[in-house]
Enzyme design. Structure first.
Site, PDB file in Angstrom:
ATOM      1  N   ASP A   1       0.831  -1.187   0.000  1.00 17.08           N
ATOM      2  CA  ASP A   1       0.000   0.000   0.000  1.00 17.08           C
ATOM      3  C   ASP A   1       0.879   1.255   0.000  1.00 17.08           C
ATOM      4  O   ASP A   1       1.625   1.504   0.937  1.00 17.08           O
ATOM      5  CB  ASP A   1      -0.888  -0.032   1.256  1.00 17.08           C
ATOM      6  CG  ASP A   1      -1.850   1.136   1.287  1.00 17.08           C
ATOM      7  OD1 ASP A   1      -2.560   1.317   0.293  1.00 17.08           O
ATOM      8  OD2 ASP A   1      -1.856   1.868   2.287  1.00 17.08           O
TER       9      ASP A   1
ATOM     10  N   ASP B   1      -9.038   0.615   1.071  1.00 21.92           N
ATOM     11  CA  ASP B   1      -8.807   1.324  -0.191  1.00 21.92           C
ATOM     12  C   ASP B   1      -9.960   1.069  -1.157  1.00 21.92           C
ATOM     13  O   ASP B   1     -10.481   1.993  -1.784  1.00 21.92           O
ATOM     14  CB  ASP B   1      -7.507   0.859  -0.855  1.00 21.92           C
ATOM     15  CG  ASP B   1      -6.282   1.421  -0.151  1.00 21.92           C
ATOM     16  OD1 ASP B   1      -6.459   2.285   0.728  1.00 21.92           O
ATOM     17  OD2 ASP B   1      -5.165   0.998  -0.482  1.00 21.92           O
TER      18      ASP B   1
ATOM     19  N   THR C   1      -2.208   6.602  -4.307  1.00 21.22           N
ATOM     20  CA  THR C   1      -0.996   7.250  -3.826  1.00 21.22           C
ATOM     21  C   THR C   1       0.224   6.859  -4.629  1.00 21.22           C
ATOM     22  O   THR C   1       1.051   7.700  -4.979  1.00 21.22           O
ATOM     23  CB  THR C   1      -0.706   6.837  -2.367  1.00 21.22           C
ATOM     24  OG1 THR C   1      -1.884   6.274  -1.836  1.00 21.22           O
ATOM     25  CG2 THR C   1      -0.255   7.993  -1.575  1.00 21.22           C
ATOM     26  N   THR C   2       0.348   5.569  -4.900  1.00 24.09           N
ATOM     27  CA  THR C   2       1.520   5.105  -5.631  1.00 24.09           C
ATOM     28  C   THR C   2       1.552   5.740  -7.021  1.00 24.09           C
ATOM     29  O   THR C   2       2.597   6.237  -7.452  1.00 24.09           O
ATOM     30  CB  THR C   2       1.494   3.567  -5.764  1.00 24.09           C
ATOM     31  OG1 THR C   2       1.254   3.016  -4.481  1.00 24.09           O
ATOM     32  CG2 THR C   2       2.800   3.049  -6.301  1.00 24.09           C
TER      33      THR C   2
END
Ligand SMILES: *[C@@H]1O[C@H](CO)[C@@H](O)[C@H](O)[C@H]1NC(C)=O
Ligand SMILES: *[C@@H]1O[C@H](CO)[C@@H](O)[C@H](O)[C@H]1NC(C)=O
Ligand SMILES: CC(=O)N[C@H]1CO[C@H](CO)[C@@H](O)[C@@H]1O
Length: 527
Positions: free
Chosen positions: A60, A386, A93-94
């Site tokens: 994550d 998520d 986010t990544t």
């Protein structure tokens, strides 16, 4: 002449140097999380610096970024922007981090070719607008047809979960997540979805239960099932038995005195229970302990009681049953009681818990996660969270777009075409943005172990030849129709990724000065 404006120990980096050091930091962060991107991404093992025994395996992005100590101020800027993405959309986010890093890598090359950062910023802005416009054009809205929309949500859930620990059981979890979200009927209050983690069993044994489950049970000798429950939820002390007496400051010089005190305490407790009975309830739930005597009084009055419910449990219980947490009992008419159709004890694994069904907030439900170890459960919860966040956002902004690099390639093509309308240096910056977008499918393919150059070239020509739903099938290493495969993503999430990444890149491109304040060691003893 130079003017000294900095305190002794602060250092300053200027101009090119500062910018380069900003880039280096941000690019390093991008490279760090890059390998976790996509369904074939790798996990990271995070070890706590303070406690080497504490380790965490995760994929994550938000969790990884939160836990790395960062020295480089630019890296921090990037991490902060990624965090905003996580707060607002719950995932991606990544992708934000990786795309910003790619934008900065491209910017670095342009700066080497003597293109001014301001020109790059202008080009990137044009490109971002074109990209978002293209994305909006390819987005699809199936919200008017409940069945199609449910399918879209399932596809989104599968796509989100495919990059996470739950991927092996993703069919199961996709359904769980979608069912939970559809119960919310458009509310984005994820507090209505309670997640309980119970180690033991397999991930596939996880299930969704309508209603609310409290990890507590009724008092001794109380009936195991209550129908038409009228619930008073309290935070009050029901333990004024012996503890207080023995803890009292004054001396107790005879046993008769002690008995007298005990009697007085009992009378007080009895009066309190009488007050509580006046609410006309059949269930009393307290955040604090309930001692034997008051519990007995409740049992005698056919009121079921639960003691020592944790804070989170009490708050959620109040939320889902429509009641409120009270601490005084003088005004029954002013207090909102909680209601539900049935309360009963159930077994989960080896444990007895209490289930509230038919609650006032009909949307509430509980997801019980099962799994071999705490670590598996924690990662499963993050992953599920998520998916739930993205799904709940999608019930608000219902448009979707295709994953597998399809949208990125379409945006990239649109941006490339727009570059033709700009002159000279600016057009180079616009093209650079398009190139950064194409890096996302390249990284997806790399992480899956394919020849990314070849695969992405194929994808590019498919999209450029008008097969607009093409993307990467990362299980087979081929270009395929993403609509058919159901590789669907939230439009809002993707749009936020492009905007946030462009914003981060712009912020860092503006840097021409880094000031570092050294820790003021001399001041340490002042406080
Ligand atoms: C419950 O009451 C105790 C003692 O009165 C108080 O310290 C605590 O903050 C209260 N907790 C909640 C959740 O209201
Ligand atoms: C993006 O895809 C849409 C249809 O899905 C298509 O109409 C459009 O032309 C594509 N954009 C580019 C730049 O190819
Ligand atoms: C799941 C589903 O029915 N999706 C449909 C959404 O809308 C697009 C375009 O209108 C259709 O092609 C999909 O089949």
């Amino acid at each position: 002449m130079s003017v000294q404006i900095l305190k002794d120990q602060a250092t300053e980096e200027r101009g090119e140097n500062a910018r380069m050091s900003a880039f280096v930091g941000a690019i390093a962060v991008g490279d760090l999380v890059k390998s976790t991107l996509g369904p074939k991404g790798m996990d990271k093992l995070l070890q706590s610096a303070s406690d080497p025994n504490k380790a965490l395996v995760t994929n994550d992005g938000a969790t990884i970024l939160k836990s790395i100590p960062l020295d480089n101020p630019a890296a921090k800027v990037l991490v902060n922007i990624a965090k905003v993405q996580d707060d607002e959309v719950g995932d991606g986010t990544t992708s934000v981090t990786v795309l910003s890093a790619e934008l900065l890598k491209e910017a670095e090359k342009l700066i080497e070719r003597k293109i001014h950062p301001q020109t790059i910023i202008e080009g990137y802005r044009i490109a971002r607008n074109v990209a978002v416009e293209a994305l909006t054009k390819i987005s699809v809205d199936n919200a008017s047809n409940p069945e199609s929309f449910r399918n879209d949500l399932l596809d989104i859930a599968r796509t989100t979960l495919s990059s996470k620990i739950l991927s092996q059981d993703r069919e199961h979890f996709a359904k769980l997540a979608v069912d939970a979200i559809l119960r919310l009927k458009g509310s984005t209050n994820l507090n209505h979805i309670q997640v309980i983690k119970k180690s033991g069993g397999k991930l596939a044994d996880s299930f969704l239960d309508e209603g609310f489950i409290l990890e507590k049970r009724f008092g001794i000798n109380q009936i195991k099932k209550v129908e038409n429950a009228k619930i008073l939820i309290a935070n009050t002390s029901m333990d004024t038995d012996k503890v207080k007496i023995f803890g009292a400051k004054f001396k107790v010089d005879s046993t008769s005195k002690l008995a007298e005190l005990e009697k007085a305490e009992k009378a007080k407790m009895k009066a309190k229970v009488e007050k509580i009975k006046n609410f006309g309830i059949n269930v009393f739930i307290n955040r604090q302990l309930i001692y034997d005597y008051p519990e007995q009084l409740f049992t005698d009055s056919k009121i079921n009681s639960i003691e020592h419910a944790d804070f989170d449990g009490v708050e959620r219980l109040a939320l889902v049953t429509g009641g409120e947490v009270v601490s005084t009992f003088d005004n029954p008419e002013k207090v909102k009681l909680g209601y539900c159709e049935k309360i009963e004890e159930i077994m989960i694994g080896e444990e007895v818990m209490t289930k509230f069904s038919g609650v006032a907030a009909g949307e509430a439900c509980t997801i019980v996660l099962r799994g071999a170890t705490e670590q598996v459960l924690d990662e499963a919860e993050r992953s599920l969270h998520d998916a739930l966040s993205v799904l709940s956002q999608t019930t608000r902004e219902t448009r979707t777009c295709l994953g597998g690099g399809c949208s990125e390639m379409n945006m990239s093509k649109a941006v490339d075409q727009a570059a033709a309308n700009e002159d000279g240096k600016k057009s180079l910056a616009v093209e650079a943005f398009a190139k950064a977008l194409r890096q996302l499918p390249i990284i997806l393919a790399d992480n899956a172990g394919y020849d990314s150059a070849e695969l992405v070239t194929k994808l590019r020509s498919a999209i450029y030849n008008g097969m607009t739903t093409s993307g990467l099938n990362l299980n087979k290493g081929i270009v395929a129709d993403m609509r058919e495969l159901g590789v669907v993503e939230s439009y809002k999430l993707k749009r936020a990724v492009v905007s946030s990444a462009a914003e981060a890149a712009e912020v860092l491109l503006r840097v021409d000065n880094i000031l570092r304040a050294k820790p003021r060691t001399a001041d340490r003893n002042r406080h």
